[in-house]
Scaffold this motif. Structure first.
Motif, PDB file in Angstrom:
ATOM      1  N   ARG A 206      79.875  37.233 103.743  1.00  0.00           N
ATOM      2  CA  ARG A 206      79.366  36.905 102.406  1.00  0.00           C
ATOM      3  C   ARG A 206      80.498  36.455 101.490  1.00  0.00           C
ATOM      4  O   ARG A 206      80.347  35.494 100.716  1.00  0.00           O
ATOM      5  N   GLU A 209      81.424  32.963 102.132  1.00  0.00           N
ATOM      6  CA  GLU A 209      80.458  31.988 101.635  1.00  0.00           C
ATOM      7  C   GLU A 209      80.535  31.792 100.128  1.00  0.00           C
ATOM      8  O   GLU A 209      80.050  30.779  99.612  1.00  0.00           O
ATOM      9  N   ILE A 210      81.123  32.762  99.424  1.00  0.00           N
ATOM     10  CA  ILE A 210      81.186  32.660  97.968  1.00  0.00           C
ATOM     11  C   ILE A 210      82.143  31.544  97.587  1.00  0.00           C
ATOM     12  O   ILE A 210      83.307  31.540  97.987  1.00  0.00           O
ATOM     13  N   SER A 211      81.664  30.604  96.836  1.00  0.00           N
ATOM     14  CA  SER A 211      82.484  29.451  96.439  1.00  0.00           C
ATOM     15  C   SER A 211      83.241  29.763  95.164  1.00  0.00           C
ATOM     16  O   SER A 211      82.928  30.715  94.441  1.00  0.00           O
ATOM     17  N   GLY A 214      80.963  29.524  92.293  1.00  0.00           N
ATOM     18  CA  GLY A 214      79.769  30.346  92.295  1.00  0.00           C
ATOM     19  C   GLY A 214      79.808  31.401  91.210  1.00  0.00           C
ATOM     20  O   GLY A 214      80.848  31.978  90.907  1.00  0.00           O
ATOM     21  N   ARG A 215      78.653  31.666  90.622  1.00  0.00           N
ATOM     22  CA  ARG A 215      78.567  32.677  89.569  1.00  0.00           C
ATOM     23  C   ARG A 215      77.462  33.652  89.921  1.00  0.00           C
ATOM     24  O   ARG A 215      76.394  33.258  90.377  1.00  0.00           O
ATOM     25  N   GLY A 216      77.719  34.912  89.703  1.00  0.00           N
ATOM     26  CA  GLY A 216      76.722  35.934  89.954  1.00  0.00           C
ATOM     27  C   GLY A 216      76.540  36.276  91.414  1.00  0.00           C
ATOM     28  O   GLY A 216      75.610  37.020  91.762  1.00  0.00           O
ATOM     29  N   GLU A 217      77.392  35.769  92.298  1.00  0.00           N
ATOM     30  CA  GLU A 217      77.256  36.072  93.724  1.00  0.00           C
ATOM     31  C   GLU A 217      77.913  37.421  94.018  1.00  0.00           C
ATOM     32  O   GLU A 217      79.015  37.709  93.539  1.00  0.00           O
ATOM     33  N   ARG A 218      77.242  38.218  94.839  1.00  0.00           N
ATOM     34  CA  ARG A 218      77.729  39.553  95.154  1.00  0.00           C
ATOM     35  C   ARG A 218      77.602  39.814  96.651  1.00  0.00           C
ATOM     36  O   ARG A 218      76.838  39.136  97.353  1.00  0.00           O
ATOM     37  N   ASN A 236      82.091  44.192  94.423  1.00  0.00           N
ATOM     38  CA  ASN A 236      81.152  43.616  93.463  1.00  0.00           C
ATOM     39  C   ASN A 236      81.673  43.750  92.039  1.00  0.00           C
ATOM     40  O   ASN A 236      81.503  42.844  91.216  1.00  0.00           O
ATOM     41  N   ASP A 243      84.062  36.829  87.521  1.00  0.00           N
ATOM     42  CA  ASP A 243      83.089  35.999  86.821  1.00  0.00           C
ATOM     43  C   ASP A 243      83.327  36.027  85.315  1.00  0.00           C
ATOM     44  O   ASP A 243      83.285  34.988  84.638  1.00  0.00           O
TER      45      ASP A 243
END
Length: 492
Positions: A206, A209-211, A214-218, A236, A243
């Motif tokens: 995961r 995969e977070i770019s 990206g915003r709000g990805e956990r 997180n 963020d």
């Protein structure tokens, strides 16, 4: 066609520290289980062998003592009858005379040539180990007995080889289960570690995969309350901080661009107008328009540079003795020297009340804190500014200097009192460029105050308006007796 060969990673084979956790744990657990089981098998075999030999010696001793007691009561003529009884688990029973000849005896096949042993004293019991001519490992118990003045020896012996052979077969059978147990352990640990590390792999994939945008990805949080769940929650929280930092950075860049665009546009317009018309800019325009815009832009750039340095490596502070009362009084005098600072365009009444207070810090930075608050109050005040410095000695071991800067303006709404110290944060009513604020002064106040171990907050002034309160740790009264209990100084 030759089959494809997977290249051998020699480093992975020769460097266990580089192994994956799952493989390393499996190898270590399997090795430990095999070593423990092998050691347990060897120890159990030795203990069992010692117990068997003890049982053999006990049986031989009992048989020898019985024969010796019977000889002592019945005489040597009963020796043949005594040793003719069934061997009952022993391999040799004989009665030996003092000259080494055998008076009577009974042996199993192959033990006929066992030589006579040294005779013990009457009533003495001697136990020996003897290698028989046929290769048997005999455990011999000899008992001396006095029969009518003649010392006879009763020998009872048992071949321990047959018992050791059984024990060895049992040990081999037990050891044969060690590899099976090791294999079962390896499979169990490998599968169990796979299940345990599955959430870690899920978190890793995961995160991969977070770019960057990206915003709000956990990352997923496992249901079990274990170390991996705590790791996921920590990650997180870190992503939330990133963020927030990214959002603040984007807002910071946007606000800085917006604030710098206005003075640059003014300068550019005036220069283009002068170039197009061929008319030089007059001195009045330079003094009233261009120079203020240049000064405003210069101040903003210096403030941005200061905040950027503070974000990068923390604000470097000088460590000197600072008299806060001198700083507050000097700022009050500076305000009185300014003309027409009020919202209505008229002069401002400035009052100051200070107590002696000294701390260790950066004098220039603390001067800037008080000056920024004083300028902020001057921009919003209608007709009065009050500066106050007092020492709170509620905790004698940790006194604190309290600086209050009041104005009689509109004040700060309660819902905006926390955000007013953010960078480029200005109230909606204060968006007019004519007031001269850039939204960085209070942010600098908060940064410098925190670097000195203090706090800053906004409250309501007693006569209406805003009150900015700064608390800073100062030297204790005992450290500076000259300033202890000094009367407050009122000016205005």
């Amino acid at each position: 066609m030759r089959p494809n060969r997977v290249p051998l990673n020699r480093d992975a084979l020769t460097a266990p520290r580089r192994w994956p956790i799952r493989v390393a744990t499996t190898v270590v657990a399997t090795a430990v289980v095999i070593l423990v089981l092998a050691a347990a098998a060897g120890g159990a075999w030795l203990l069992l062998r010692s117990a068997v030999h003890g049982a053999i010696d006990s049986a031989d001793r009992g048989r020898a003592v019985d024969v010796a007691d019977a000889l002592a009561t019945q005489g040597p003529q009963a020796s043949i009858e005594l040793v003719s009884e069934p061997l009952s688990g022993v391999d040799l029973v004989r009665v030996v005379t003092p000259d080494g000849s055998i008076l009577a005896g009974q042996v199993t096949h192959g033990l006929e040539d066992v030589p006579a042993l040294p005779a013990p004293e009457p009533g003495q019991v001697v136990q020996r180990e003897l290698d028989a001519p046929n290769g048997a490992d005999l455990r011999v118990t000899s008992v001396g007995v006095d029969v009518r003045g003649v010392t006879l020896t009763v020998d009872v012996a048992t071949d321990s080889n047959r018992y050791d052979t059984v024990l060895a077969a049992g040990a081999i059978l037990f050891l044969s289960f060690v590899p099976v147990a090791g294999l079962a352990t390896a499979v169990f640990v490998y599968v169990a570690m796979g299940r345990v590390l599955r959430p870690v792999e899920s978190i890793r994939s995961r995160v991969a995969e977070i770019s960057a945008s990206g915003r709000g990805e956990r990352v997923p949080v496992p249901e079990a309350e274990d170390e991996i769940a705590r790791l996921a929650r920590t990650m997180n929280a870190m992503l939330a901080r990133l963020d927030a930092a990214r959002t603040a950075q984007v807002a910071f860049v946007g606000d800085a661009s917006h604030e710098l665009r206005s003075p640059l546009s003014t300068l550019s317009t005036m220069l283009e107008l002068s170039s197009t018309s061929g008319t030089p800019v007059d001195v009045e325009t330079v003094d009233e328009l261009l120079l203020p815009e240049v000064q405003r832009m210069r101040t903003m750039v210096e403030d941005l540079l200061l905040l950027a340095k503070n974000d990068e490596r923390g604000r470097p502070l000088r460590r000197e003795d600072v008299d806060l009362d001198d700083i507050v009084l000097s700022e009050a005098a500076r305000l009185r020297g300014l003309e027409g600072g009020g919202m209505d365009g008229h002069g401002i009444e400035v009052a100051a009340s200070v107590e002696p207070a000294r701390l260790v810090g950066d004098p220039d930075a603390l001067q800037r804190v008080v000056r920024n608050l004083a300028d902020n109050a001057r921009r919003h005040a209608r007709g009065r500014i009050a500066l106050r410095l007092a020492v709170d000695r509620a905790a004698p071991s940790a006194p604190r200097a309290v600086i209050c800067v009041d104005d009689d303006g509109e004040g700060v709404p309660p819902e905006q009192r926390d955000s007013v110290f953010d960078r480029f944060a200005r109230l909606d009513a204060d968006r007019a460029r004519g007031k001269g604020g850039s939204g960085l002064g209070l942010a600098i106040v908060a940064e410098i105050t925190r670097s000195h171990g203090g706090t800053v907050r906004v409250a309501d002034a007693p006569g209406g308006g805003a009150r900015f309160v700064i608390e800073l740790p100062v030297q204790s009264v005992e450290d500076d007796p000259d300033d202890a209990g000094g009367p407050p100084i009122d000016s205005g």
